[in-house]
Design a protein around this motif. Structure first.
Motif, PDB file in Angstrom:
ATOM      1  N   GLU A  11       0.830  -1.212   0.000  1.00 20.74           N
ATOM      2  CA  GLU A  11       0.000   0.000   0.000  1.00 20.74           C
ATOM      3  C   GLU A  11       0.865   1.262   0.000  1.00 20.74           C
ATOM      4  N   GLU A  20       4.004   1.509  -1.034  1.00 17.54           N
ATOM      5  CA  GLU A  20       4.638   1.581  -2.356  1.00 17.54           C
ATOM      6  C   GLU A  20       3.686   2.203  -3.370  1.00 17.54           C
ATOM      7  N   ALA A  21       2.430   1.793  -3.335  1.00 17.96           N
ATOM      8  CA  ALA A  21       1.445   2.317  -4.290  1.00 17.96           C
ATOM      9  C   ALA A  21       1.224   3.810  -4.075  1.00 17.96           C
ATOM     10  N   GLU A  22       1.121   4.247  -2.829  1.00 18.60           N
ATOM     11  CA  GLU A  22       0.947   5.677  -2.551  1.00 18.60           C
ATOM     12  C   GLU A  22       2.141   6.481  -3.038  1.00 18.60           C
ATOM     13  N   ALA A  52       4.193   5.575  -5.417  1.00 14.12           N
ATOM     14  CA  ALA A  52       4.177   5.524  -6.889  1.00 14.12           C
ATOM     15  C   ALA A  52       3.175   6.523  -7.459  1.00 14.12           C
ATOM     16  N   ASP A  53       2.107   6.793  -6.708  1.00 14.22           N
ATOM     17  CA  ASP A  53       1.095   7.754  -7.157  1.00 14.22           C
ATOM     18  C   ASP A  53       1.500   9.194  -6.886  1.00 14.22           C
ATOM     19  N   GLY A  54       2.706   9.394  -6.344  1.00 17.27           N
ATOM     20  CA  GLY A  54       3.216  10.750  -6.188  1.00 17.27           C
ATOM     21  C   GLY A  54       3.287  11.280  -4.772  1.00 17.27           C
ATOM     22  N   ALA A  55       2.968  10.465  -3.765  1.00  8.99           N
ATOM     23  CA  ALA A  55       3.091  10.945  -2.384  1.00  8.99           C
ATOM     24  C   ALA A  55       4.531  11.414  -2.154  1.00  8.99           C
ATOM     25  N   THR A  56       4.682  12.538  -1.487  1.00  6.55           N
ATOM     26  CA  THR A  56       6.018  13.085  -1.248  1.00  6.55           C
ATOM     27  C   THR A  56       6.464  12.911   0.197  1.00  6.55           C
ATOM     28  N   ARG A  75      10.558   0.994 -12.398  1.00  6.92           N
ATOM     29  CA  ARG A  75       9.247   1.665 -12.414  1.00  6.92           C
ATOM     30  C   ARG A  75       8.489   1.378 -11.118  1.00  6.92           C
ATOM     31  N   ARG A  76       8.506   0.129 -10.701  1.00  4.82           N
ATOM     32  CA  ARG A  76       7.771  -0.276  -9.498  1.00  4.82           C
ATOM     33  C   ARG A  76       8.272   0.464  -8.260  1.00  4.82           C
ATOM     34  N   GLY A  97       8.925   5.511  -6.696  1.00  6.30           N
ATOM     35  CA  GLY A  97       8.471   6.334  -5.572  1.00  6.30           C
ATOM     36  C   GLY A  97       9.237   6.046  -4.297  1.00  6.30           C
TER      37      GLY A  97
END
Length: 98
Positions: A15, A17-19, A21-25, A77-78, A81
């Motif tokens: 979860e 990792e996904a956040e 990857a979606d751009g969380a800083t 890519r994975r 982030g």
């Protein structure tokens, strides 16, 4: 740590990792994570471990060069982030507080 906690720990890592990857800083953090990782540094350490483990397990030197490069690109890519956040923590620039 029992199976349920271990399973939840890996789920949280996916979860986070996904956040990222979606751009969380900033490092995603919820109070329930404390029971699984101790603190934010513990979560960062597990993210670092998961990234290294994934590369070690999935980048097989016996693969042909084109397959090996594709696998590296997929993992890059994975974990983009996660790497961005980890690079910031090493340089003191990333915000690990939620």
């Amino acid at each position: 740590m029992g199976w349920t906690d271990t399973r939840r720990r890996w789920q949280v890592l996916r979860e986070v990792e996904a956040e990222l990857a979606d751009g969380a800083t900033t490092l995603p953090w919820h109070e329930e994570y404390a029971a699984l990782f101790g603190d934010r540094d513990g979560l960062l350490a597990m993210l670092r471990y998961r990234e290294r483990l994934s590369y070690d397990a999935q980048v097989d030197p016996t693969l042909t060069e084109p397959v090996l490069e594709e696998q590296r690109r997929r993992l890059d890519r994975r974990f983009a982030g996660v790497r961005r956040l980890l690079a910031g923590t090493r340089g003191g620039g990333a915000d690990v507080a939620a």
